[in-house]
Enzyme design. Structure first.
Site, mmCIF file in Angstrom:
data_model
loop_
_atom_site.group_PDB
_atom_site.id
_atom_site.type_symbol
_atom_site.label_atom_id
_atom_site.label_comp_id
_atom_site.label_asym_id
_atom_site.label_seq_id
_atom_site.Cartn_x
_atom_site.Cartn_y
_atom_site.Cartn_z
ATOM 1 N N HIS A 1 24.989 93.263 97.607
ATOM 2 C CA HIS A 1 24.968 92.793 96.255
ATOM 3 C C HIS A 1 24.767 93.110 95.138
ATOM 4 O O HIS A 1 23.656 94.107 94.770
ATOM 5 C CB HIS A 1 24.914 91.160 95.510
ATOM 6 C CG HIS A 1 25.801 90.551 94.406
ATOM 7 N ND1 HIS A 1 26.615 90.235 94.783
ATOM 8 C CD2 HIS A 1 24.809 89.275 94.218
ATOM 9 C CE1 HIS A 1 26.604 89.131 94.037
ATOM 10 N NE2 HIS A 1 25.460 88.692 93.500
ATOM 11 N N ASN B 1 22.866 86.422 87.668
ATOM 12 C CA ASN B 1 23.784 86.431 88.683
ATOM 13 C C ASN B 1 25.010 86.223 88.541
ATOM 14 O O ASN B 1 25.297 85.451 87.515
ATOM 15 C CB ASN B 1 22.790 86.080 90.117
ATOM 16 C CG ASN B 1 23.656 86.270 91.534
ATOM 17 O OD1 ASN B 1 25.121 87.311 91.349
ATOM 18 N ND2 ASN B 1 23.127 85.403 92.127
ATOM 19 N N CYS C 1 31.859 91.200 92.336
ATOM 20 C CA CYS C 1 30.222 91.251 92.018
ATOM 21 C C CYS C 1 30.034 92.266 90.672
ATOM 22 O O CYS C 1 29.614 92.621 90.231
ATOM 23 C CB CYS C 1 29.498 91.134 92.836
ATOM 24 S SG CYS C 1 29.132 92.860 94.053
#
Length: 373
Positions: free
Chosen positions: A249, A267, A107
């Site tokens: 994250h 995202n 991520c």
């Protein structure tokens, strides 16, 4: 508890909370817990606050922001505009498409690349084509530091590599999920690197808003609880029944809205999650604004390959001519000396007349210095 029962319990909690967001099943919620955990990839380093401590910093940042805002009158011109979104700024979209990191804790690479790509488009124009390689950033640069799909990475380290070495384009090293030994780069990868000139750590909500509204998207990291996987729409705030803390994250923050007291984030879980791959999250929530990272400037020097010469412009001033290149827009022809200037102009004019694409080198001053027809 089954997924259906857990979702029903969460929805009941959100209703009781009079929550600002809705929960529902989605492709991420339907994964196993092990598969969900791999979609994370940020664990605070040894010199960083823990996830829980970052949540506390966010809450304090929100209190400071609200106190400062309350102390200011509207005539004081308090900072940035009340809302901003790079997906629609002046009717144009500066945000690249949502991607999917798949079964790898990469991520940080996705959030970092997304922020750099938006900064690039802010500098060059919304129509500028840009698609950088998360695979190169993660499977080469992160791997050189012992990072894998299982143990994640940190934004400042990713940005250091972007600055010092650079990152190639997606076509040079396409992303597939799963640990790799930096073997997927194209043969001429060293000629296809993009670098940034620097980055800035932002530690207050006002500084974050100011940066977003003037320079581009930023990188943000936060704590993920069970309930976030079921996010469907609205402004996420940790529910009264959030479930377990699952990990950290990192994402790209592309805007904000003061009326909703929310950040707008891109995202890397595909377009099936949330609001077509985006989500909104409340100021001060789960560590999202404990700190963020902004890209100072993308180094725009380098080769632009196989581009059409769509226009030429010049005036009576000495060595003052411009070429309109494909989706790059107008670029000035280097005026360093007569010989080079007229050679470049002749090559570009011939290519335009013949409708032949060329490759050009753009220097750090955004001028054309070389042409290969």
């Amino acid at each position: 508890m089954s997924d259906k029962k857990a979702l029903a319990a969460l929805q009941a909690a959100l209703e009781a909370d009079q929550s600002t967001w809705t929960a529902g099943s989605n492709p991420i919620f339907e994964l196993s817990k092990a598969e969900q955990d791999v979609l994370l990839g940020y664990t605070p380093g040894p010199d960083e606050p823990s996830l829980e401590e970052q949540e506390g910093i966010s809450a304090m940042n929100l209190s400071s922001f609200m106190a400062l805002k309350g102390a200011m009158s509207s005539s004081d011109g308090f900072g940035a505009p009340a809302s901003f979104d790079w997906r629609n700024h002046g009717g144009q979209n500066y945000v690249t498409p949502v991607k999917n990191q798949g079964g790898c804790g990469s991520c940080v690479a996705f959030g970092t690349v997304a922020a750099v790509e938006t900064r690039y488009k802010v500098q060059k124009g919304a129509s500028a084509a840009v698609d950088h390689s998360e695979a190169h950033l993660y499977y080469c640069h992160a791997r050189s530091e012992g990072r894998t799909c299982a143990n994640g990475w940190w934004p400042h380290k990713a940005l250091d590599h972007y600055k010092n070495t650079g990152v190639v384009d997606e076509a040079c090293y396409p992303y597939t999920a799963g640990d790799q030994n930096c073997t997927g780069r194209c043969a001429d990868w060293q000629n296809r690197l993009t670098k940034i000139k620097g980055y800035t750590k932002l530690t207050s909500i006002q500084a974050m808003k100011d940066w977003i509204s003037t320079k581009g998207a930023v990188i943000a990291c936060y704590t993920v609880y069970d309930d976030f996987y079921a996010y469907r729409s609205g402004v996420y705030r940790k529910s009264s029944n959030p479930g377990q803390l699952r990990g950290g994250h990192c994402v790209c923050c592309v805007g904000y809205n003061d009326a909703q007291q929310a950040w707008i984030c891109k995202n890397s879980w595909g377009t099936g999650f949330g609001e077509s791959g985006f989500f909104r999250i409340g100021y001060g929530q789960v560590g999202i604004d404990s700190e963020m990272y902004g890209i100072d400037e993308v180094d725009l020097s380098g080769w632009v390959r196989n581009v059409a010469v769509r226009g030429l412009w010049a005036n009576s001033s000495a060595r003052n001519a411009w070429a309109y290149l494909g989706n790059e827009g107008w670029r000035r022809i280097s005026d360093s000396n007569d010989t080079n200037f007229y050679l470049l102009l002749t090559q570009l004019a011939a290519a335009k007349t013949a409708r032949r694409n060329v490759s050009v080198y753009i220097n750090s001053a955004n001028q054309i210095t070389e042409v290969y027809a």
